[in-house]
Write a protein that holds these residues in place. Structure first.
Motif, PDB file in Angstrom:
ATOM      1  N   ARG A   1       0.833  -1.035  -0.052  1.00  0.00           N
ATOM      2  CA  ARG A   1      -0.061  -0.009   0.051  1.00  0.00           C
ATOM      3  C   ARG A   1       0.883   1.213   0.256  1.00  0.00           C
ATOM      4  NH1 ARG A   1      -4.046  -2.659   3.817  1.00  0.00           N
ATOM      5  NH2 ARG A   1      -3.086  -1.780   5.653  1.00  0.00           N
ATOM      6  N   GLN A   2       1.980   0.973   0.968  1.00  0.00           N
ATOM      7  CA  GLN A   2       2.742   2.414   0.973  1.00  0.00           C
ATOM      8  C   GLN A   2       3.474   2.753  -0.378  1.00  0.00           C
ATOM      9  OE1 GLN A   2       4.605   1.223   4.435  1.00  0.00           O
ATOM     10  NE2 GLN A   2       3.092   2.087   5.755  1.00  0.00           N
TER      11      GLN A   2
ATOM     12  N   ARG B   1       1.213   4.100  -2.941  1.00  0.00           N
ATOM     13  CA  ARG B   1       0.902   5.367  -2.610  1.00  0.00           C
ATOM     14  C   ARG B   1       2.094   6.497  -3.006  1.00  0.00           C
ATOM     15  NH1 ARG B   1      -3.237   8.401  -0.849  1.00  0.00           N
ATOM     16  NH2 ARG B   1      -3.987   6.849   0.431  1.00  0.00           N
TER      17      ARG B   1
ATOM     18  N   VAL C   1      -7.709  11.832  -4.746  1.00  0.00           N
ATOM     19  CA  VAL C   1      -8.790  10.456  -4.983  1.00  0.00           C
ATOM     20  C   VAL C   1      -8.108   9.391  -5.817  1.00  0.00           C
ATOM     21  CG1 VAL C   1     -11.051  10.345  -5.885  1.00  0.00           C
ATOM     22  CG2 VAL C   1     -10.585  12.341  -4.545  1.00  0.00           C
TER      23      VAL C   1
ATOM     24  N   THR D   1      -5.908   7.338  -3.707  1.00  0.00           N
ATOM     25  CA  THR D   1      -6.718   6.490  -2.568  1.00  0.00           C
ATOM     26  C   THR D   1      -7.394   5.368  -3.553  1.00  0.00           C
ATOM     27  OG1 THR D   1      -7.089   8.555  -1.448  1.00  0.00           O
ATOM     28  CG2 THR D   1      -8.508   6.729  -1.130  1.00  0.00           C
ATOM     29  N   LYS D   2      -7.826   5.697  -4.594  1.00  0.00           N
ATOM     30  CA  LYS D   2      -8.471   4.341  -5.504  1.00  0.00           C
ATOM     31  C   LYS D   2      -7.482   3.489  -5.831  1.00  0.00           C
ATOM     32  CE  LYS D   2     -12.277   7.119  -7.536  1.00  0.00           C
ATOM     33  NZ  LYS D   2     -12.835   7.810  -8.462  1.00  0.00           N
TER      34      LYS D   2
ATOM     35  N   VAL E   1      -4.467   2.980  -4.238  1.00  0.00           N
ATOM     36  CA  VAL E   1      -4.065   2.268  -3.087  1.00  0.00           C
ATOM     37  C   VAL E   1      -4.974   1.158  -2.461  1.00  0.00           C
ATOM     38  CG1 VAL E   1      -3.119   2.629  -0.476  1.00  0.00           C
ATOM     39  CG2 VAL E   1      -2.385   4.152  -2.306  1.00  0.00           C
ATOM     40  N   THR E   2      -6.350   1.473  -2.576  1.00  0.00           N
ATOM     41  CA  THR E   2      -7.477   0.444  -2.165  1.00  0.00           C
ATOM     42  C   THR E   2      -7.444  -0.636  -2.969  1.00  0.00           C
ATOM     43  OG1 THR E   2      -8.619   2.574  -1.434  1.00  0.00           O
ATOM     44  CG2 THR E   2      -9.786   0.583  -1.600  1.00  0.00           C
TER      45      THR E   2
ATOM     46  N   SER F   1      -4.599  -2.989  -2.176  1.00  0.00           N
ATOM     47  CA  SER F   1      -4.804  -3.523  -0.718  1.00  0.00           C
ATOM     48  C   SER F   1      -5.536  -4.838  -1.051  1.00  0.00           C
ATOM     49  CB  SER F   1      -5.384  -2.390   0.084  1.00  0.00           C
ATOM     50  OG  SER F   1      -5.723  -3.111   1.468  1.00  0.00           O
ATOM     51  N   GLU F   2      -6.467  -4.490  -1.919  1.00  0.00           N
ATOM     52  CA  GLU F   2      -7.500  -5.766  -2.081  1.00  0.00           C
ATOM     53  C   GLU F   2      -6.893  -6.931  -2.949  1.00  0.00           C
ATOM     54  OE1 GLU F   2     -10.594  -6.182  -0.955  1.00  0.00           O
ATOM     55  OE2 GLU F   2     -11.217  -4.314  -0.564  1.00  0.00           O
TER      56      GLU F   2
ATOM     57  N   ARG G   1      -3.913  -8.541  -0.774  1.00  0.00           N
ATOM     58  CA  ARG G   1      -4.618  -9.384   0.260  1.00  0.00           C
ATOM     59  C   ARG G   1      -4.946 -10.685  -0.372  1.00  0.00           C
ATOM     60  NH1 ARG G   1      -8.176  -6.314   2.301  1.00  0.00           N
ATOM     61  NH2 ARG G   1      -6.959  -5.581   3.927  1.00  0.00           N
TER      62      ARG G   1
ATOM     63  N   GLY H   1     -13.472  -7.517  -3.456  1.00  0.00           N
ATOM     64  CA  GLY H   1     -11.836  -7.245  -3.740  1.00  0.00           C
ATOM     65  C   GLY H   1     -11.593  -7.266  -5.190  1.00  0.00           C
TER      66      GLY H   1
ATOM     67  N   GLY I   1     -14.304  -4.927  -7.101  1.00  0.00           N
ATOM     68  CA  GLY I   1     -14.022  -3.300  -6.595  1.00  0.00           C
ATOM     69  C   GLY I   1     -12.751  -2.928  -7.049  1.00  0.00           C
TER      70      GLY I   1
ATOM     71  N   LEU J   1     -12.389   0.240  -9.552  1.00  0.00           N
ATOM     72  CA  LEU J   1     -11.284   1.474  -9.104  1.00  0.00           C
ATOM     73  C   LEU J   1     -10.204   1.620 -10.071  1.00  0.00           C
ATOM     74  CD1 LEU J   1     -11.125   0.701  -5.303  1.00  0.00           C
ATOM     75  CD2 LEU J   1     -12.065   2.464  -6.408  1.00  0.00           C
TER      76      LEU J   1
ATOM     77  N   ASP K   1      -1.705   2.625   9.570  1.00  0.00           N
ATOM     78  CA  ASP K   1      -1.890   1.608   8.752  1.00  0.00           C
ATOM     79  C   ASP K   1      -1.925   0.255   9.166  1.00  0.00           C
ATOM     80  OD1 ASP K   1      -2.549   0.374   6.266  1.00  0.00           O
ATOM     81  OD2 ASP K   1      -1.270   1.524   5.349  1.00  0.00           O
TER      82      ASP K   1
ATOM     83  N   GLU L   1      -5.999   6.499   5.536  1.00  0.00           N
ATOM     84  CA  GLU L   1      -5.879   6.916   4.162  1.00  0.00           C
ATOM     85  C   GLU L   1      -6.584   6.027   3.305  1.00  0.00           C
ATOM     86  OE1 GLU L   1      -1.567   7.172   3.393  1.00  0.00           O
ATOM     87  OE2 GLU L   1      -1.550   9.090   4.310  1.00  0.00           O
ATOM     88  N   ILE L   2      -6.845   5.029   3.681  1.00  0.00           N
ATOM     89  CA  ILE L   2      -7.878   4.022   2.801  1.00  0.00           C
ATOM     90  C   ILE L   2      -8.719   3.322   3.943  1.00  0.00           C
ATOM     91  CG2 ILE L   2      -6.262   3.680   0.855  1.00  0.00           C
ATOM     92  CD1 ILE L   2      -6.436   0.709   1.756  1.00  0.00           C
TER      93      ILE L   2
ATOM     94  N   ASP M   1     -10.272  -0.348   2.697  1.00  0.00           N
ATOM     95  CA  ASP M   1     -10.772  -1.369   2.035  1.00  0.00           C
ATOM     96  C   ASP M   1     -11.700  -2.175   2.214  1.00  0.00           C
ATOM     97  OD1 ASP M   1      -9.639  -2.767   3.802  1.00  0.00           O
ATOM     98  OD2 ASP M   1      -7.467  -3.186   2.441  1.00  0.00           O
ATOM     99  N   SER M   2     -12.257  -3.304   1.738  1.00  0.00           N
ATOM    100  CA  SER M   2     -13.181  -4.190   1.974  1.00  0.00           C
ATOM    101  C   SER M   2     -13.157  -5.002   3.451  1.00  0.00           C
ATOM    102  CB  SER M   2     -13.535  -5.004   1.137  1.00  0.00           C
ATOM    103  OG  SER M   2     -12.776  -6.083   0.894  1.00  0.00           O
TER     104      SER M   2
ATOM    105  N   ALA N   1     -11.743  11.602   0.280  1.00  0.00           N
ATOM    106  CA  ALA N   1     -11.298  10.723  -0.734  1.00  0.00           C
ATOM    107  C   ALA N   1     -11.666   9.276  -0.527  1.00  0.00           C
ATOM    108  CB  ALA N   1      -9.910  10.941  -0.784  1.00  0.00           C
TER     109      ALA N   1
ATOM    110  N   THR O   1     -13.703   6.698  -2.507  1.00  0.00           N
ATOM    111  CA  THR O   1     -13.641   5.388  -3.043  1.00  0.00           C
ATOM    112  C   THR O   1     -14.436   4.256  -2.404  1.00  0.00           C
ATOM    113  OG1 THR O   1     -11.261   6.344  -3.153  1.00  0.00           O
ATOM    114  CG2 THR O   1     -11.147   3.994  -3.069  1.00  0.00           C
TER     115      THR O   1
ATOM    116  N   GLU P   1     -17.070   3.674  -4.797  1.00  0.00           N
ATOM    117  CA  GLU P   1     -16.633   2.849  -6.153  1.00  0.00           C
ATOM    118  C   GLU P   1     -16.508   1.431  -5.866  1.00  0.00           C
ATOM    119  OE1 GLU P   1     -15.118   5.919  -8.700  1.00  0.00           O
ATOM    120  OE2 GLU P   1     -13.908   4.355  -9.494  1.00  0.00           O
ATOM    121  N   LEU P   2     -15.869   1.092  -4.657  1.00  0.00           N
ATOM    122  CA  LEU P   2     -15.513  -0.040  -4.402  1.00  0.00           C
ATOM    123  C   LEU P   2     -16.720  -0.922  -4.459  1.00  0.00           C
ATOM    124  CD1 LEU P   2     -13.184  -1.946  -3.434  1.00  0.00           C
ATOM    125  CD2 LEU P   2     -13.703  -1.225  -1.111  1.00  0.00           C
TER     126      LEU P   2
END
Ligand SMILES: Nc1ncnc2c1ncn2[C@@H]1O[C@H](COP(=O)(O)OP(=O)(O)O)[C@@H](O)[C@H]1O
Ligand SMILES: [Mg+2]
Lengths: 134, 128
Positions: free
Chosen positions: A21-22, A25, A36, A39-40, A42-43, A46-47, A50, A105, A108, A112, B20, B53-54, B56-57, B85, B89, B92-93
């Motif tokens: 994630r870091q 970013r 934004v 953030t999308k 990184v999210t 992350s999914e 994982r 995951g 999403g 994203l 985090d 900062e995020i 997630d699911s 933000a 997100t 959208e997720l």
């Protein structure tokens, strides 16, 4: 599309997922993505990180900054040599989970990103590639 | 192992997620918080995610589970401080956070808790 920068990160522990994630970013900031979009990205990362750990039994992600004179983007390729996904359409359906998860995951991460590719073969592993353009 | 601190403020608990978190830390928080709700007889829980900062699911699901578990223990949960933000997100997720009450910041969250708990007191008295 020329690759401007690239780095690989192993994904073998929950701490590695945080490190991915870091790293994503940091690359997104360097490439000039707004908050934004960072953030999308990184999210989504992350999914997918994982999933690589949880289902793929670990693997790696290739983080690439790509671009030409016209546009720049961040491409993430998650790869594992785990059991693979028998029915990709099913796995991509929002709400589908074999582990009692939310099943958001893959679906999403696809929403994203601007581009999404998945290759998976039972017994061989899974590769998911996402790209987001700036 | 790292742990998320849980602060007691009167009849409420305040959880400030500052790092985090990796997934094991998140699981530990669920156990710690349910134990604390019981031992502190807490009526409400504020979860401050302004440093996150995020979401997630996995974290989203954890927040939903925390809210559901505290409800079973007769405590109200309010998630406060979600960054814009992050909120964009989440939509959208595809994560709706149903059953999770949210507020702009800790002060607003406190007000919400006070109101909810006062209402419940009245409802409880009425149905007796
Ligand atoms: N890398 C992977 N290897 C094998 N199976 C996977 C992988 N990624 C996802 N899956 C399968 O796809 C399903 C859906 O994944 P996802 O959308 O992330 O939801 P969740 O993780 O909540 O189950 C998972 O439950 C799992 O069965
Ligand atoms: Mg998943």
């Amino acid at each position: 599309m020329p690759v401007l920068i690239s780095a690989t990160h192993g994904i073998h522990t929950p701490e590695d997922v945080v490190a991915v994630r870091q790293a994503v970013r940091q690359r997104a900031v360097e490439l000039g993505f707004n908050l934004v979009d960072q953030t999308k990205l990184v999210t989504a990362a992350s999914e997918l990180a994982r999933n690589t750990l949880q289902y793929g039994g670990g693997g790696a992600v290739l983080i690439e900054g790509i671009g030409d004179g016209l546009r720049r983007g961040l491409r993430l390729t998650f790869e594992d040599k785990g059991p693979g996904i028998a029915d990709i359409d099913e796995a991509l359906r929002g709400g589908f989970s074999t582990a009692g998860g939310l099943g958001l995951g893959l679906s999403g991460a696809r929403r994203l990103s601007n581009e999404f590719q998945i290759e998976s073969r039972p017994g061989e592993g899974t590769r998911v590639t996402i790209t987001r353009w700036r | 192992m790292e742990r998320i601190p849980i602060l007691k403020m009167g009849e409420y608990l305040l959880v400030t997620i500052q790092v985090d978190m990796h997934d094991r830390v998140a699981m530990t928080l669920q156990d710690d918080l349910t134990a604390r709700i019981v031992s502190a007889h807490a009526k409400g829980v504020l979860i401050d995610i302004s440093a996150l900062e995020i979401v997630d699911s996995f974290i989203g699901r954890m927040l939903g589970d925390l809210a559901a578990m505290s409800r079973v223990l007769a405590a109200e949960t309010v998630v406060v401080g979600m960054r814009p933000a992050v909120a964009i997100t989440l939509v959208e997720l595809g994560l709706s956070l149903t059953g999770v009450r949210t507020a702009l910041n800790v002060e607003r969250g406190m007000e919400l808790l006070r109101r909810r708990i006062a209402e419940q007191g009245r409802d409880g008295a009425g149905s007796d």
